[in-house]
Motif scaffolding. Structure first.
Motif, mmCIF file in Angstrom:
data_model
loop_
_atom_site.group_PDB
_atom_site.id
_atom_site.type_symbol
_atom_site.label_atom_id
_atom_site.label_comp_id
_atom_site.label_asym_id
_atom_site.label_seq_id
_atom_site.Cartn_x
_atom_site.Cartn_y
_atom_site.Cartn_z
ATOM 1 N N HIS A 193 40.275 41.662 32.987
ATOM 2 C CA HIS A 193 39.005 41.903 32.305
ATOM 3 C C HIS A 193 37.938 40.859 32.598
ATOM 4 O O HIS A 193 37.160 40.477 31.724
ATOM 5 C CB HIS A 193 39.202 42.024 30.787
ATOM 6 C CG HIS A 193 40.314 42.921 30.370
ATOM 7 N ND1 HIS A 193 40.473 44.199 30.879
ATOM 8 C CD2 HIS A 193 41.337 42.727 29.502
ATOM 9 C CE1 HIS A 193 41.545 44.750 30.322
ATOM 10 N NE2 HIS A 193 42.091 43.881 29.498
ATOM 11 N N GLY A 194 37.888 40.378 33.849
ATOM 12 C CA GLY A 194 36.704 39.672 34.303
ATOM 13 C C GLY A 194 35.688 40.697 34.800
ATOM 14 O O GLY A 194 35.876 41.914 34.679
ATOM 15 N N THR A 195 34.604 40.213 35.392
ATOM 16 C CA THR A 195 33.602 41.135 35.948
ATOM 17 C C THR A 195 34.233 42.050 36.978
ATOM 18 O O THR A 195 33.984 43.268 36.988
ATOM 19 C CB THR A 195 32.455 40.343 36.579
ATOM 20 O OG1 THR A 195 31.829 39.548 35.583
ATOM 21 C CG2 THR A 195 31.408 41.289 37.184
ATOM 22 N N ALA A 196 35.074 41.492 37.865
ATOM 23 C CA ALA A 196 35.709 42.296 38.903
ATOM 24 C C ALA A 196 36.644 43.346 38.320
ATOM 25 O O ALA A 196 36.894 44.379 38.939
ATOM 26 C CB ALA A 196 36.472 41.400 39.872
ATOM 27 N N GLY A 197 37.159 43.095 37.107
ATOM 28 C CA GLY A 197 38.006 44.070 36.427
ATOM 29 C C GLY A 197 37.223 45.109 35.655
ATOM 30 O O GLY A 197 37.822 45.923 34.937
ATOM 31 N N GLU A 198 35.888 45.082 35.783
ATOM 32 C CA GLU A 198 35.010 46.092 35.182
ATOM 33 C C GLU A 198 35.207 46.193 33.673
ATOM 34 O O GLU A 198 35.207 47.284 33.097
ATOM 35 C CB GLU A 198 35.207 47.449 35.866
ATOM 36 C CG GLU A 198 34.886 47.409 37.356
ATOM 37 C CD GLU A 198 35.175 48.704 38.094
ATOM 38 O OE1 GLU A 198 34.298 49.590 38.078
ATOM 39 O OE2 GLU A 198 36.277 48.825 38.675
ATOM 40 N N GLY A 232 22.480 45.861 47.195
ATOM 41 C CA GLY A 232 22.545 46.241 45.787
ATOM 42 C C GLY A 232 23.929 46.462 45.230
ATOM 43 O O GLY A 232 24.066 46.804 44.049
ATOM 44 N N PHE A 233 24.967 46.279 46.033
ATOM 45 C CA PHE A 233 26.322 46.442 45.512
ATOM 46 C C PHE A 233 26.658 45.275 44.589
ATOM 47 O O PHE A 233 26.407 44.115 44.920
ATOM 48 C CB PHE A 233 27.332 46.517 46.659
ATOM 49 C CG PHE A 233 27.203 47.758 47.499
ATOM 50 C CD1 PHE A 233 27.652 48.980 47.026
ATOM 51 C CD2 PHE A 233 26.619 47.705 48.761
ATOM 52 C CE1 PHE A 233 27.524 50.130 47.799
ATOM 53 C CE2 PHE A 233 26.489 48.851 49.540
ATOM 54 C CZ PHE A 233 26.946 50.068 49.052
ATOM 55 N N GLY A 234 27.257 45.585 43.444
ATOM 56 C CA GLY A 234 27.580 44.575 42.456
ATOM 57 C C GLY A 234 28.892 43.864 42.748
ATOM 58 O O GLY A 234 29.657 44.251 43.648
ATOM 59 N N ASN A 235 29.179 42.828 41.968
ATOM 60 C CA ASN A 235 30.374 42.028 42.197
ATOM 61 C C ASN A 235 31.678 42.818 42.129
ATOM 62 O O ASN A 235 32.587 42.571 42.937
ATOM 63 C CB ASN A 235 30.413 40.844 41.225
ATOM 64 C CG ASN A 235 29.415 39.764 41.592
ATOM 65 O OD1 ASN A 235 28.945 39.698 42.722
ATOM 66 N ND2 ASN A 235 29.062 38.924 40.632
ATOM 67 N N PRO A 236 31.851 43.766 41.181
ATOM 68 C CA PRO A 236 33.094 44.542 41.203
ATOM 69 C C PRO A 236 33.267 45.323 42.505
ATOM 70 O O PRO A 236 34.379 45.389 43.046
ATOM 71 C CB PRO A 236 32.951 45.476 39.994
ATOM 72 C CG PRO A 236 32.033 44.755 39.071
ATOM 73 C CD PRO A 236 31.053 44.055 39.977
ATOM 74 N N ALA A 237 32.184 45.899 43.007
ATOM 75 C CA ALA A 237 32.262 46.634 44.269
ATOM 76 C C ALA A 237 32.623 45.700 45.423
ATOM 77 O O ALA A 237 33.414 46.061 46.308
ATOM 78 C CB ALA A 237 30.938 47.340 44.555
ATOM 79 N N LEU A 238 32.077 44.494 45.404
ATOM 80 C CA LEU A 238 32.349 43.547 46.488
ATOM 81 C C LEU A 238 33.790 43.049 46.432
ATOM 82 O O LEU A 238 34.437 42.877 47.473
ATOM 83 C CB LEU A 238 31.363 42.389 46.430
ATOM 84 C CG LEU A 238 29.883 42.773 46.583
ATOM 85 C CD1 LEU A 238 29.003 41.543 46.457
ATOM 86 C CD2 LEU A 238 29.623 43.492 47.904
ATOM 87 N N ASP A 239 34.309 42.801 45.236
ATOM 88 C CA ASP A 239 35.696 42.333 45.132
ATOM 89 C C ASP A 239 36.672 43.434 45.522
ATOM 90 O O ASP A 239 37.703 43.162 46.151
ATOM 91 C CB ASP A 239 35.977 41.833 43.724
ATOM 92 C CG ASP A 239 35.426 40.426 43.495
ATOM 93 O OD1 ASP A 239 35.307 39.667 44.469
ATOM 94 O OD2 ASP A 239 35.120 40.083 42.342
ATOM 95 N N LYS A 240 36.364 44.679 45.172
ATOM 96 C CA LYS A 240 37.238 45.777 45.615
ATOM 97 C C LYS A 240 37.140 45.968 47.121
ATOM 98 O O LYS A 240 38.131 46.301 47.787
ATOM 99 C CB LYS A 240 36.882 47.064 44.875
ATOM 100 C CG LYS A 240 37.399 47.091 43.442
ATOM 101 C CD LYS A 240 37.161 48.441 42.793
ATOM 102 C CE LYS A 240 37.861 48.507 41.437
ATOM 103 N NZ LYS A 240 37.605 49.795 40.752
#
Length: 311
Positions: free
Chosen positions: A50-55, A258-266
């Motif tokens: 449940h961090g930002t990358a965990g949406e 414009g891709f957000g951090n969750p998209a970048l980590d995935k």
């Protein structure tokens, strides 16, 4: 039950749980469990959810509880420290999540500050005091990313530490040598965690570890790189420079689109190909095409072979 952490114990490279999604944005629980098993077996210092990358900002409360149950079960069985994020844009929802997260006896609970309106210094402390009371006896970690509306200045941490003694660490973007000096002056013994791709430099300045985007790319590689930092700091810094160059060449352009951090980590996880997570993020956010990561797989292995020695 995970042992509660103290600031002196909170160290190293931690990996985050990412959400594999079906085409209708529901969670693929089987793939999620498999990805968690890979993280648990990678040798990381800990796992967090449940961090930002965990949406976390997209989760329903039943999903939130089910993920917590899964993380607590897997990490507990394998005696891997774990942290549960209880963050939410609403202070009231965050407080409720803290109460429920505490029941799983994590090593720590992570929270962000409420994010619709900026908080004053007094309000930051008021929020954290109440959250700490709800989490007790589980310690807290404050997640204060660069995009948060309330940025906690270095000189605020002395007062926060006095009023919230169960706060053991902070998750921040880091800074230059002057920033680290200010943090040493005011943050005292708080464990400072910086982004994964800055960990080698961070350790030299006194950072304690990372909630790591490099672990999103390669969990076992992030562990091997951390070991290298200790055994041969020069090699560790060389790998850091090459990681940052790869990100500048291939990930920063996606962020500028414009891709957000969750998209970048995935994207990084699909690039690393260590679990079937995919690149889909939840509506309304945009996802990077899987093919973009697949094209880069030979390139990342050529540029950063130290992160892929196991396969």
């Amino acid at each position: 039950m995970a042992p509660a952490l103290r600031s002196a114990d909170l160290r190293g490279t931690w990996g985050t749980l990412l959400l594999p999604l079906h085409a209708d944005d529901t969670i693929d629980w089987d793939r999620l469990a498999h990805a968690l098993d890979v993280l648990v077996g990678a040798g990381l210092d800990g796992v967090y959810a449940h961090g930002t990358a965990g949406e976390f900002h997209t989760l329903g409360e039943e999903e939130y509880d089910r993920i917590n149950e899964l993380v607590a079960d897997r990490c507990g069985r394998h005696r891997v420290p774990f942290q549960i994020g209880a963050s939410h844009m609403s202070a009231q929802t965050c407080l409720d999540r803290v109460h429920r997260a505490r029941a799983f006896a994590p090593s720590a609970v992570q929270v962000t500050l409420p994010d619709w309106l900026p908080l004053s210094r007094t309000e930051v402390i008021r929020f954290l005091v109440e959250i700490a009371s709800a989490a007790n006896p589980v310690p807290l970690v404050l997640y204060n990313p660069p995009h948060a509306k309330t940025q906690v200045a270095a000189d605020s941490y002395a007062a926060i530490r006095r009023e919230v003694p169960s706060l053991i660490g902070i998750k921040v973007a880091g800074g230059d040598a002057a920033w680290y000096a200010a943090m040493r002056e005011h943050a005292g013994d708080l464990a400072i965690f910086v982004p994964g791709h800055r960990l080698a430099t961070g350790l030299r300045h006194g950072a304690a570890g990372s909630y790591s985007n490099v672990a999103a790319l390669s969990p076992t590689g992030a562990v091997a790189w951390q070991r290298m930092m200790v055994e041969d700091s020069g090699r560790g810094l060389d790998v850091e420079r090459r990681i940052q160059r790869f990100l500048a060449d291939h990930v920063d352009p996606l962020a500028r689109q414009g891709f957000g951090n969750p998209a970048l980590d995935k994207f990084l996880a699909h690039l690393g190909d260590w679990a079937e997570i995919g690149t889909r993020v939840r509506w309304p956010y945009a996802s990077v095409a899987e093919s973009a990561a697949e094209r880069l797989r030979p390139i990342v292995r050529d540029r950063l072979p130290e992160l892929f020695l196991s396969g």
